[in-house]
Design a protein around this motif. Structure first.
Motif, PDB file in Angstrom:
ATOM      1  N   TRP A  14      -3.438 -22.238  -0.160  1.00  0.00           N
ATOM      2  CA  TRP A  14      -4.401 -21.130  -0.192  1.00  0.00           C
ATOM      3  C   TRP A  14      -4.240 -20.218  -1.389  1.00  0.00           C
ATOM      4  CZ3 TRP A  14      -8.426 -22.249   2.338  1.00  0.00           C
ATOM      5  CH2 TRP A  14      -8.340 -23.013   3.500  1.00  0.00           C
ATOM      6  N   THR A  15      -3.109 -20.291  -2.101  1.00  0.00           N
ATOM      7  CA  THR A  15      -2.931 -19.421  -3.266  1.00  0.00           C
ATOM      8  C   THR A  15      -3.027 -20.178  -4.577  1.00  0.00           C
ATOM      9  OG1 THR A  15      -0.525 -19.644  -3.130  1.00  0.00           O
ATOM     10  CG2 THR A  15      -1.527 -17.763  -1.989  1.00  0.00           C
ATOM     11  N   ASP A  16      -3.101 -21.506  -4.548  1.00  0.00           N
ATOM     12  CA  ASP A  16      -3.245 -22.315  -5.750  1.00  0.00           C
ATOM     13  C   ASP A  16      -4.715 -22.700  -5.898  1.00  0.00           C
ATOM     14  OD1 ASP A  16      -3.288 -24.170  -7.772  1.00  0.00           O
ATOM     15  OD2 ASP A  16      -1.630 -25.361  -6.998  1.00  0.00           O
ATOM     16  N   PRO A  17      -5.435 -22.079  -6.846  1.00  0.00           N
ATOM     17  CA  PRO A  17      -6.869 -22.367  -6.969  1.00  0.00           C
ATOM     18  C   PRO A  17      -7.172 -23.696  -7.670  1.00  0.00           C
ATOM     19  CG  PRO A  17      -6.226 -20.801  -8.625  1.00  0.00           C
ATOM     20  CD  PRO A  17      -5.003 -21.052  -7.774  1.00  0.00           C
ATOM     21  N   SER A  18      -6.154 -24.441  -8.032  1.00  0.00           N
ATOM     22  CA  SER A  18      -6.368 -25.733  -8.683  1.00  0.00           C
ATOM     23  C   SER A  18      -6.069 -26.851  -7.690  1.00  0.00           C
ATOM     24  CB  SER A  18      -5.477 -25.867  -9.914  1.00  0.00           C
ATOM     25  OG  SER A  18      -5.730 -27.110 -10.534  1.00  0.00           O
ATOM     26  N   ARG A  19      -7.069 -27.137  -6.851  1.00  0.00           N
ATOM     27  CA  ARG A  19      -6.949 -28.210  -5.870  1.00  0.00           C
ATOM     28  C   ARG A  19      -7.858 -29.356  -6.287  1.00  0.00           C
ATOM     29  NH1 ARG A  19      -6.764 -23.309  -3.057  1.00  0.00           N
ATOM     30  NH2 ARG A  19      -8.985 -23.192  -2.649  1.00  0.00           N
ATOM     31  N   SER A  20      -7.601 -30.529  -5.752  1.00  0.00           N
ATOM     32  CA  SER A  20      -8.463 -31.662  -6.069  1.00  0.00           C
ATOM     33  C   SER A  20      -8.548 -32.593  -4.871  1.00  0.00           C
ATOM     34  CB  SER A  20      -7.952 -32.408  -7.302  1.00  0.00           C
ATOM     35  OG  SER A  20      -6.607 -32.754  -7.156  1.00  0.00           O
ATOM     36  N   VAL A  21      -9.640 -33.356  -4.837  1.00  0.00           N
ATOM     37  CA  VAL A  21      -9.843 -34.346  -3.790  1.00  0.00           C
ATOM     38  C   VAL A  21      -9.145 -35.627  -4.222  1.00  0.00           C
ATOM     39  CG1 VAL A  21     -11.537 -35.687  -2.491  1.00  0.00           C
ATOM     40  CG2 VAL A  21     -12.068 -33.334  -3.167  1.00  0.00           C
ATOM     41  N   HIS A  22      -8.436 -36.220  -3.297  1.00  0.00           N
ATOM     42  CA  HIS A  22      -7.786 -37.513  -3.509  1.00  0.00           C
ATOM     43  C   HIS A  22      -8.257 -38.466  -2.423  1.00  0.00           C
ATOM     44  CE1 HIS A  22      -5.092 -34.774  -5.607  1.00  0.00           C
ATOM     45  NE2 HIS A  22      -4.563 -35.813  -6.223  1.00  0.00           N
ATOM     46  N   VAL A  23      -8.197 -39.753  -2.706  1.00  0.00           N
ATOM     47  CA  VAL A  23      -8.352 -40.761  -1.670  1.00  0.00           C
ATOM     48  C   VAL A  23      -7.042 -41.529  -1.615  1.00  0.00           C
ATOM     49  CG1 VAL A  23     -10.870 -40.944  -1.738  1.00  0.00           C
ATOM     50  CG2 VAL A  23      -9.495 -42.378  -3.245  1.00  0.00           C
ATOM     51  N   VAL A  24      -6.663 -41.924  -0.409  1.00  0.00           N
ATOM     52  CA  VAL A  24      -5.411 -42.642  -0.200  1.00  0.00           C
ATOM     53  C   VAL A  24      -5.631 -43.655   0.910  1.00  0.00           C
ATOM     54  CG1 VAL A  24      -4.542 -40.848   1.387  1.00  0.00           C
ATOM     55  CG2 VAL A  24      -2.918 -42.363   0.230  1.00  0.00           C
ATOM     56  N   LYS A  25      -5.006 -44.805   0.788  1.00  0.00           N
ATOM     57  CA  LYS A  25      -5.101 -45.805   1.851  1.00  0.00           C
ATOM     58  C   LYS A  25      -4.357 -45.286   3.075  1.00  0.00           C
ATOM     59  CE  LYS A  25      -5.503 -49.668  -1.309  1.00  0.00           C
ATOM     60  NZ  LYS A  25      -4.850 -50.854  -1.868  1.00  0.00           N
ATOM     61  N   SER A  26      -4.768 -45.728   4.247  1.00  0.00           N
ATOM     62  CA  SER A  26      -4.161 -45.225   5.482  1.00  0.00           C
ATOM     63  C   SER A  26      -2.700 -45.639   5.629  1.00  0.00           C
ATOM     64  CB  SER A  26      -4.970 -45.659   6.708  1.00  0.00           C
ATOM     65  OG  SER A  26      -5.011 -47.065   6.788  1.00  0.00           O
ATOM     66  N   ASP A  27      -2.222 -46.585   4.793  1.00  0.00           N
ATOM     67  CA  ASP A  27      -0.796 -46.934   4.807  1.00  0.00           C
ATOM     68  C   ASP A  27       0.008 -46.063   3.848  1.00  0.00           C
ATOM     69  OD1 ASP A  27      -1.359 -47.932   2.263  1.00  0.00           O
ATOM     70  OD2 ASP A  27      -0.876 -50.020   2.761  1.00  0.00           O
ATOM     71  N   GLY A  28      -0.659 -45.072   3.212  1.00  0.00           N
ATOM     72  CA  GLY A  28       0.005 -44.143   2.309  1.00  0.00           C
ATOM     73  C   GLY A  28       0.021 -44.585   0.860  1.00  0.00           C
ATOM     74  N   SER A  29      -0.490 -45.750   0.555  1.00  0.00           N
ATOM     75  CA  SER A  29      -0.469 -46.251  -0.821  1.00  0.00           C
ATOM     76  C   SER A  29      -1.774 -45.933  -1.541  1.00  0.00           C
ATOM     77  CB  SER A  29      -0.228 -47.765  -0.831  1.00  0.00           C
ATOM     78  OG  SER A  29      -1.345 -48.443  -0.274  1.00  0.00           O
ATOM     79  N   GLY A  30      -1.734 -46.051  -2.858  1.00  0.00           N
ATOM     80  CA  GLY A  30      -2.945 -45.939  -3.661  1.00  0.00           C
ATOM     81  C   GLY A  30      -3.527 -44.552  -3.787  1.00  0.00           C
ATOM     82  N   LEU A  31      -2.706 -43.508  -3.715  1.00  0.00           N
ATOM     83  CA  LEU A  31      -3.225 -42.142  -3.864  1.00  0.00           C
ATOM     84  C   LEU A  31      -3.878 -41.997  -5.236  1.00  0.00           C
ATOM     85  CD1 LEU A  31      -3.236 -39.224  -2.541  1.00  0.00           C
ATOM     86  CD2 LEU A  31      -1.322 -38.770  -4.085  1.00  0.00           C
ATOM     87  N   THR A  32      -5.159 -41.586  -5.243  1.00  0.00           N
ATOM     88  CA  THR A  32      -5.917 -41.451  -6.482  1.00  0.00           C
ATOM     89  C   THR A  32      -6.706 -40.154  -6.454  1.00  0.00           C
ATOM     90  OG1 THR A  32      -6.185 -43.858  -6.553  1.00  0.00           O
ATOM     91  CG2 THR A  32      -7.662 -42.557  -7.940  1.00  0.00           C
ATOM     92  N   ARG A  33      -6.556 -39.361  -7.523  1.00  0.00           N
ATOM     93  CA  ARG A  33      -7.371 -38.149  -7.642  1.00  0.00           C
ATOM     94  C   ARG A  33      -8.771 -38.560  -8.059  1.00  0.00           C
ATOM     95  NH1 ARG A  33      -9.417 -34.515 -11.249  1.00  0.00           N
ATOM     96  NH2 ARG A  33      -8.504 -35.558 -13.038  1.00  0.00           N
ATOM     97  N   ILE A  34      -9.782 -37.984  -7.401  1.00  0.00           N
ATOM     98  CA  ILE A  34     -11.181 -38.232  -7.755  1.00  0.00           C
ATOM     99  C   ILE A  34     -11.857 -36.886  -7.992  1.00  0.00           C
ATOM    100  CG2 ILE A  34     -11.294 -40.418  -6.515  1.00  0.00           C
ATOM    101  CD1 ILE A  34     -12.847 -38.911  -4.294  1.00  0.00           C
TER     102      ILE A  34
END
Length: 188
Positions: free
Chosen positions: A86-106
């Motif tokens: 809530w105090t960091d105004p630099s957030r981003s949307v990521h997608v990640v596989k449900s097994d926790g792999s492949g985290l990618t910022r979009i």
């Protein structure tokens, strides 16, 4: 890597298959509490961390949805911050596989609150505040790979747009619009 320790808070966001859920990792669930995200089997087995160490997300029950399942339950869209959410105004949307792999910022970085996957899997709705919008959240859409980002609802009229919710056929979005007074809210 698997998370360790007791999971506090409520388990939320059952997958469309009903086989997995997204529990939070903190006892507190208030607006100011950053949280980690995990996925766990409906049988309580297979706890997997989705948010990398050093990042935080927000599980604020009944308000902003910073985490959502893809329609096939294979992916999760998650808004992450590199510090306190809530105090960091630099957030981003990521997608990640449900097994926790492949985290990618979009998509863009910025003051993002919501990331909601459409039921047909073609879009992610997000709310973003920028300098150009005078810090007011506007409603955007983008594809799950981050392409075709476009503004759907502007804040040029002084109204904030937040908390999008898709219709089952993905043809419409319900969302809140309000001024600086959170006590006067309209649904659109």
């Amino acid at each position: 890597s698997s998370g360790r320790g007791r999971l506090w808070g409520r388990t939320r966001w059952p997958s469309t298959s009903g086989c997995q859920a997204l529990p939070s990792s903190k006892r507190e669930t208030g607006d100011s509490v950053p949280q980690d995200a995990f996925v766990i089997g409906a049988d309580g087995i297979g706890l997997t961390r989705l948010s990398p160490p050093g990042t935080t997300t927000a599980f604020v029950f009944g308000t902003h949805e910073a985490v959502s399942w893809s329609p096939d339950s294979n992916m999760v869209a998650i808004v992450l911050a590199n510090g306190p959410f809530w105090t960091d105004p630099s957030r981003s949307v990521h997608v990640v596989k449900s097994d926790g792999s492949g985290l990618t910022r979009i998509g863009p970085r910025g003051d993002i609150w919501d990331a909601i996957w459409s039921p047909d899997g073609r879009w992610i709705a997000l709310t973003l505040a920028t300098k150009a919008s005078a810090g007011l959240h506007e409603l955007y859409l983008m594809h799950p790979d981050g392409s075709a980002l476009h503004k759907l609802v502007s804040a040029s009229d002084g109204l904030v747009s937040t908390q999008p919710f898709w219709s089952r056929d993905s043809d419409q979005l319900l969302f809140k619009r309000f001024t600086s007074s959170p006590h006067v809210v309209d649904l659109w």
